[in-house]
Design a protein around this motif. Structure first.
Motif, PDB file in Angstrom:
ATOM      1  N   MET A 144      31.942  48.652  38.654  1.00 11.82           N
ATOM      2  CA  MET A 144      32.999  48.329  37.691  1.00 11.82           C
ATOM      3  C   MET A 144      33.058  46.833  37.517  1.00 11.82           C
ATOM      4  O   MET A 144      33.053  46.094  38.488  1.00 11.82           O
ATOM      5  CB  MET A 144      34.338  48.795  38.259  1.00 11.82           C
ATOM      6  N   SER A 145      33.181  46.371  36.267  1.00 15.64           N
ATOM      7  CA  SER A 145      33.331  44.939  36.022  1.00 15.64           C
ATOM      8  C   SER A 145      34.680  44.459  36.500  1.00 15.64           C
ATOM      9  O   SER A 145      35.667  45.194  36.408  1.00 15.64           O
ATOM     10  CB  SER A 145      33.258  44.668  34.520  1.00 15.64           C
ATOM     11  N   ALA A 146      34.736  43.238  36.971  1.00 16.67           N
ATOM     12  CA  ALA A 146      36.013  42.655  37.356  1.00 16.67           C
ATOM     13  C   ALA A 146      36.842  42.431  36.094  1.00 16.67           C
ATOM     14  O   ALA A 146      36.291  42.219  35.012  1.00 16.67           O
ATOM     15  CB  ALA A 146      35.790  41.339  38.077  1.00 16.67           C
ATOM     16  N   PRO A 147      38.164  42.499  36.214  1.00 12.72           N
ATOM     17  CA  PRO A 147      39.001  42.219  35.052  1.00 12.72           C
ATOM     18  C   PRO A 147      38.719  40.831  34.479  1.00 12.72           C
ATOM     19  O   PRO A 147      38.441  39.895  35.215  1.00 12.72           O
ATOM     20  CB  PRO A 147      40.424  42.290  35.622  1.00 12.72           C
ATOM     21  N   ARG A 175      43.587  40.059  33.409  1.00 15.26           N
ATOM     22  CA  ARG A 175      44.374  39.580  34.556  1.00 15.26           C
ATOM     23  C   ARG A 175      45.761  39.158  34.086  1.00 15.26           C
ATOM     24  O   ARG A 175      46.776  39.515  34.689  1.00 15.26           O
ATOM     25  CB  ARG A 175      43.702  38.376  35.225  1.00 15.26           C
ATOM     26  N   TRP A 179      49.338  40.548  35.284  1.00 17.37           N
ATOM     27  CA  TRP A 179      50.376  39.706  35.896  1.00 17.37           C
ATOM     28  C   TRP A 179      51.677  39.765  35.090  1.00 17.37           C
ATOM     29  O   TRP A 179      52.760  39.783  35.657  1.00 17.37           O
ATOM     30  CB  TRP A 179      49.907  38.243  35.984  1.00 17.37           C
ATOM     31  N   GLN A 204      44.175  49.823  40.375  1.00 17.12           N
ATOM     32  CA  GLN A 204      44.937  50.473  41.444  1.00 17.12           C
ATOM     33  C   GLN A 204      45.050  49.598  42.698  1.00 17.12           C
ATOM     34  O   GLN A 204      46.112  49.497  43.310  1.00 17.12           O
ATOM     35  CB  GLN A 204      44.226  51.770  41.796  1.00 17.12           C
ATOM     36  N   GLN A 205      43.946  48.979  43.073  1.00 19.03           N
ATOM     37  CA  GLN A 205      43.924  48.132  44.271  1.00 19.03           C
ATOM     38  C   GLN A 205      44.886  46.954  44.120  1.00 19.03           C
ATOM     39  O   GLN A 205      45.483  46.508  45.096  1.00 19.03           O
ATOM     40  CB  GLN A 205      42.516  47.569  44.521  1.00 19.03           C
ATOM     41  N   TRP A 206      44.996  46.437  42.909  1.00 18.32           N
ATOM     42  CA  TRP A 206      45.884  45.316  42.670  1.00 18.32           C
ATOM     43  C   TRP A 206      47.337  45.761  42.716  1.00 18.32           C
ATOM     44  O   TRP A 206      48.220  45.033  43.188  1.00 18.32           O
ATOM     45  CB  TRP A 206      45.588  44.660  41.313  1.00 18.32           C
ATOM     46  N   TYR A 215      48.194  45.903  46.275  1.00 20.23           N
ATOM     47  CA  TYR A 215      48.249  44.530  46.791  1.00 20.23           C
ATOM     48  C   TYR A 215      49.541  43.846  46.370  1.00 20.23           C
ATOM     49  O   TYR A 215      50.217  43.225  47.191  1.00 20.23           O
ATOM     50  CB  TYR A 215      47.028  43.774  46.246  1.00 20.23           C
ATOM     51  N   PHE A 216      49.936  43.984  45.104  1.00 24.58           N
ATOM     52  CA  PHE A 216      51.162  43.342  44.617  1.00 24.58           C
ATOM     53  C   PHE A 216      52.405  44.008  45.200  1.00 24.58           C
ATOM     54  O   PHE A 216      53.407  43.342  45.456  1.00 24.58           O
ATOM     55  CB  PHE A 216      51.206  43.307  43.093  1.00 24.58           C
ATOM     56  N   ARG A 224      52.787  42.508  48.449  1.00 24.95           N
ATOM     57  CA  ARG A 224      53.171  41.111  48.265  1.00 24.95           C
ATOM     58  C   ARG A 224      54.669  41.005  48.020  1.00 24.95           C
ATOM     59  O   ARG A 224      55.341  40.141  48.583  1.00 24.95           O
ATOM     60  CB  ARG A 224      52.392  40.510  47.094  1.00 24.95           C
ATOM     61  N   THR A 263      35.209  37.906  42.553  1.00 27.55           N
ATOM     62  CA  THR A 263      35.658  38.061  41.164  1.00 27.55           C
ATOM     63  C   THR A 263      36.701  39.150  40.979  1.00 27.55           C
ATOM     64  O   THR A 263      37.435  39.140  39.992  1.00 27.55           O
ATOM     65  CB  THR A 263      34.473  38.342  40.215  1.00 27.55           C
ATOM     66  N   HIS A 264      36.782  40.095  41.915  1.00 26.33           N
ATOM     67  CA  HIS A 264      37.768  41.178  41.802  1.00 26.33           C
ATOM     68  C   HIS A 264      39.103  40.795  42.453  1.00 26.33           C
ATOM     69  O   HIS A 264      39.931  41.662  42.719  1.00 26.33           O
ATOM     70  CB  HIS A 264      37.230  42.465  42.451  1.00 26.33           C
ATOM     71  N   PRO A 317      42.831  39.652  42.945  1.00 27.97           N
ATOM     72  CA  PRO A 317      44.017  39.861  42.098  1.00 27.97           C
ATOM     73  C   PRO A 317      44.679  38.587  41.578  1.00 27.97           C
ATOM     74  O   PRO A 317      45.092  38.547  40.430  1.00 27.97           O
ATOM     75  CB  PRO A 317      44.986  40.613  43.012  1.00 27.97           C
ATOM     76  N   ARG A 349      30.147  35.852  34.061  1.00 25.85           N
ATOM     77  CA  ARG A 349      31.310  36.300  33.270  1.00 25.85           C
ATOM     78  C   ARG A 349      32.581  35.667  33.809  1.00 25.85           C
ATOM     79  O   ARG A 349      33.435  35.205  33.061  1.00 25.85           O
ATOM     80  CB  ARG A 349      31.448  37.824  33.343  1.00 25.85           C
ATOM     81  N   ASP A 383      38.957  52.429  47.352  1.00 16.84           N
ATOM     82  CA  ASP A 383      39.693  53.563  46.783  1.00 16.84           C
ATOM     83  C   ASP A 383      38.697  54.497  46.090  1.00 16.84           C
ATOM     84  O   ASP A 383      37.486  54.289  46.162  1.00 16.84           O
ATOM     85  CB  ASP A 383      40.826  53.089  45.855  1.00 16.84           C
ATOM     86  N   ASP A 439      37.785  54.773  43.151  1.00 21.81           N
ATOM     87  CA  ASP A 439      36.926  54.111  42.161  1.00 21.81           C
ATOM     88  C   ASP A 439      35.911  53.191  42.833  1.00 21.81           C
ATOM     89  O   ASP A 439      35.129  52.533  42.155  1.00 21.81           O
ATOM     90  CB  ASP A 439      37.776  53.240  41.206  1.00 21.81           C
ATOM     91  N   ASP A 451      36.795  50.567  44.367  1.00 21.26           N
ATOM     92  CA  ASP A 451      37.343  49.210  44.299  1.00 21.26           C
ATOM     93  C   ASP A 451      37.911  48.829  45.663  1.00 21.26           C
ATOM     94  O   ASP A 451      38.367  49.690  46.423  1.00 21.26           O
ATOM     95  CB  ASP A 451      38.439  49.156  43.229  1.00 21.26           C
ATOM     96  N   ILE A 456      39.583  45.147  48.042  1.00 17.27           N
ATOM     97  CA  ILE A 456      39.984  43.741  48.043  1.00 17.27           C
ATOM     98  C   ILE A 456      39.371  43.090  49.277  1.00 17.27           C
ATOM     99  O   ILE A 456      39.318  43.703  50.347  1.00 17.27           O
ATOM    100  CB  ILE A 456      41.518  43.645  48.062  1.00 17.27           C
TER     101      ILE A 456
END
Lengths: 81, 173
Positions: A3-6, A11, A15, A48-50, A53-54, A57, B43-44, B46, B91, B127, B129, B131, B133
């Motif tokens: 999967m490409s990073a956002p 992002r 946020w 989902q991971q973010w 994480y948030f 946080r 890059t992933h 948050p 990217r 997870d 997917d 993904d 951290i």
């Protein structure tokens, strides 16, 4: 497939949605039931991971604020999961 | 005295062999003679990595505006080689300073580079997917022209703080 990073735009959208959700929680003393729509928006705009994480946080920031305003109570800290 | 302590740690003595976002091989020795501002991230990430890279980029821009200072090379090394290949780095870096170089490589090469700077990195659970951290040390490192570590800047330092400190190091080097 990887999967490409956002992107930066994605992002910022994430946020922004997070901030709106958190502002709603602030307005409703953390009553998440009052902020369901913004919660769904936050979950749809962030990986989902973010979201996980948030969420952690926010818990941390709230706990930190509590320590700063109320001071440290060892008995409370021991009970915190 | 702090500077003497940092030099005594002699961080970053090891060589590294990585590739940049264009696929070109880059060794640590390639940067000798240059001042470098280095950040390890992925890059992933948050929020922290975009913030720190934004700060790093801004610090470099501030110093670029001052006449007579040697050039400062901004550098980003991944702690997530599995996902951060050259294309992913390319990217990602487009949103930051135009001269920001991103380095990646095999997991072994990346780990070796991280070790040279005592960078802690640990990938979290995946997870459904796939993904995850990567928990990692959050520091911006300043390297002098001899390749050795001169200073480091944490989350609380602003771009202005970093630029001021780098300028001081350049003046007294």
């Amino acid at each position: 497939a990887k999967m490409s990073a956002p992107t930066m735009e994605e992002r910022k959208a994430c946020w922004g949605a997070r901030d709106e959700f958190w502002q709603c929680l602030d307005r409703h003393a953390d009553d998440a039931s009052k902020c369901e729509k913004l919660r769904r928006s936050f979950e749809s705009r962030c990986p989902q991971q973010w979201v996980k994480y948030f969420d952690k946080r926010r818990d941390f920031l709230k706990y930190k604020k509590k320590l700063e305003t109320e001071g440290y109570h060892p008995s409370e800290a021991a009970g915190k999961s | 005295r702090r500077r003497a302590e940092l030099r005594a740690l002699a961080l970053g003595q090891g060589d590294f062999q990585l590739r940049d976002q264009e696929g070109r091989p880059r060794r640590k020795a390639d940067f000798r003679g240059q001042w470098v501002l280095l950040y390890f991230g992925f890059t992933h990430c948050p929020d922290v990595c975009p913030e720190e890279l934004g700060k790093l980029s801004h610090a470099v821009e501030l110093l670029e505006r001052e006449p007579g200072l040697p050039p400062l090379q901004p550098l980003f090394i991944t702690v997530d080689p599995e996902r951060d290949d050259a294309a992913a780095m390319g990217r990602y870096l487009r949103d930051f300073h135009p001269r920001l170089l991103g380095l990646t490589g095999t997991p072994e090469e990346v780990r070796a580079a991280g070790r040279a700077y005592r960078v802690y990195a640990s990938a979290g659970p995946r997870d459904e997917d796939g993904d995850y951290i990567v928990d990692h040390t959050i520091l911006i490192y300043l390297l002098g022209p001899d390749g050795l570590f001169l200073d480091c800047y944490g989350r609380s330092k602003s771009a202005q703080d970093i630029a001021r400190s780098v300028r001081r190091h350049m003046d007294t080097y």
